[in-house]
Design an enzyme around this catalytic site. Structure first.
Site, PDB file in Angstrom:
ATOM      1  N   GLU A 206       0.728  -1.123  -0.045  1.00  0.00           N
ATOM      2  CA  GLU A 206      -0.097  -0.079   0.004  1.00  0.00           C
ATOM      3  C   GLU A 206       0.904   1.377   0.024  1.00  0.00           C
ATOM      4  OE1 GLU A 206      -3.129  -0.076   3.073  1.00  0.00           O
ATOM      5  OE2 GLU A 206      -3.851  -1.948   2.208  1.00  0.00           O
ATOM      6  N   LYS A 338     -15.716  -1.361   3.760  1.00  0.00           N
ATOM      7  CA  LYS A 338     -15.404  -1.767   2.558  1.00  0.00           C
ATOM      8  C   LYS A 338     -16.464  -2.288   1.659  1.00  0.00           C
ATOM      9  CE  LYS A 338     -10.679  -3.058   4.068  1.00  0.00           C
ATOM     10  NZ  LYS A 338      -9.822  -4.338   4.635  1.00  0.00           N
TER      11      LYS A 338
END
Ligand code: PGA
Ligand code: ZN
Length: 430
Positions: A206, A338
């Site tokens: 990430e 999410k």
């Protein structure tokens, strides 16, 4: 009324170079909405399953079956529906795939389609996506407080350290723009420290620095040092947030910190994290306990819930039912949202609303496999979710989301930044 005329999926590629599903929806007036499915690496066992082809080609992760599901049954069922009725479109998809984990159509097919409907409806209404979300769901828009990763770990860095995300938050900033500025200083100060110790080894999935540490706690010590080197006093404007992602190294109440060659019970893990909460300016901690260890999560929340935000990610998988259950038993006090964990936009918003009714914090989140799709920036603003977790401060799939928030800041005004509001209850220094 604008009706869905066509639904088309294609295979595109995510930030890890893996295939994923992009969906385009065209309306009878020519408006087009597009979205791409993200993909997790440290996934909860109860989250929606991405449909992958299996077999030898592309290491088994190709998505031709998911693409075919969109172009076949999903397109057929959505054609002719009013694009402004997100709930009806999502219900139609769910009727095709009532399985709890969306394994029939594929979570990847479902999420890309549902988000593409949302985009098409926004274009049709002549509104930016965040405004459409805010109007459709009746929420006050605001610019979120970001959680930004400085060191990656866990499943995102070859398990080089056990803890997955070492992040900062800048609740003391006066605008979203200022958060970016301070984050940049801390991020590169951390990079300088790693370089000066001969520990530069690239980036994790990430975008955070690859974690060359001898213990998990060394990452925390280095993070504090980086905050200081950036000219900030840790615990004042800049604070720490962790994603322990404990399900990745724990089973049945037994946890193994591989880096330190330590086997721990739930109690020992709770005690260790408690020591960290005392020693470091940590205001938020995600999945401190494994998804299969609810008693320990209740105990962790009982001990620390009044002074720290405790986020359920793998533990709650964006499920309204699991949020309600956790709120009743006293596990967690915040939820990661999410969309691809649960499937559709409607289900994710239901979970968001369940969390709000429980008085919880809400954090809209990216996955570790991402793309140029910036839907989550708009969702966090439009829902007024309060917080946004996207990963780190390098790699374009991450920066695209932060940059989109800066564009929205220009439309919404910098006063719309929520700052420390979501963490007011858990302010470390107080
Ligand atoms: P994932 O991890 O996207 O790899 O599942 C992100 C997180 O745990 O928050
Ligand atoms: Zn997580």
């Amino acid at each position: 009324m604008s009706r869905i005329q066509s639904v088309k999926a294609r295979r595109v590629w995510d930030s890890r170079g893996k295939p994923t599903v992009e969906v385009e929806i065209v309306l009878d007036n020519g408006c087009l909405g597009r979205a791409i499915a993200p993909a997790g690496a440290s996934r909860g066992s109860r989250e929606a399953l991405d449909l992958r082809d299996g077999g030898a080609s592309l290491r088994g992760v190709d998505v031709s079956r998911a693409v075919a599901n969109v172009n076949g049954p999903i397109a057929a069922t959505l054609k002719g529906l009013d694009v402004r009725d997100q709930q009806a479109a999502d219900n139609a998809i769910l009727e095709l795939d009532p399985s709890p984990l969306k394994e029939v159509m594929g979570g990847n097919a479902v999420v890309a389609t549902s988000l593409a409907v949302l985009h098409a409806a926004a274009i049709d209404a002549g509104k930016p996506l965040w405004r459409h979300v805010s109007d459709y769901y009746g929420q006050q828009p605001s610019l979120p407080l970001p959680e930004i990763q400085i060191f990656g770990g866990g499943a995102h860095a070859g398990r080089r350290v056990d803890i997955q995300d070492f992040m900062i938050m800048v609740p003391g900033a006066s605008s979203f723009d200022e958060v970016m500025e301070i984050t940049s200083e801390v991020y590169f100060a951390a990079g300088d420290i790693m370089a000066s110790r001969g520990k530069t080894a690239g980036l994790a999935d990430e975008g955070g620095w690859w974690p060359v540490f001898d213990s998990n706690e060394e990452a925390l010590e280095t993070l504090v040092l980086a905050i200081e080197k950036a000219g900030e006093k840790p615990g004042e404007r800049v604070v720490i947030s962790l994603d322990v992602a404990a399900s990745e190294f724990g089973k049945n109440g037994s946890y193994r910190l591989a880096l330190e060659d330590r086997e721990m019970s739930s109690e020992a893990l709770i005690d260790m994290l408690g020591r960290w909460l005392d020693a470091y300016p940590i205001v938020s901690i995600e999945d401190p306990i494994g998804e299969d260890d609810p008693e320990a999560m209740v105990e962790f929340t009982r001990r620390f819930g009044d002074r720290v935000q405790i986020i359920g990610d793998d533990y709650l998988v964006t499920s309204a039912r699991l949020v309600e259950e956790a709120a009743n038993t006293g596990a967690c006090n915040a939820v990661l949202i999410k969309v691809n964990q649960i499937g559709t936009v409607s289900e994710a918003v239901e979970t968001f609303k369940a969390a709000k009714s429980a008085g919880w914090g809400t954090i809209v989140s990216a996955r570790s496999g991402e793309t140029e799709d910036v839907s989550i920036s708009h969702l966090s603003v439009g829902l007024g979710a309060g917080q946004l977790k996207v990963g780190s401060f390098q790699r374009s799939e991450r920066m695209a989301k932060w940059n989109e928030c800066l564009r929205i800041q220009d439309e919404l005004g910098s006063d719309a930044f929520v700052g420390d509001a979501p963490l007011a209850k858990t302010w470390w220094a107080s």
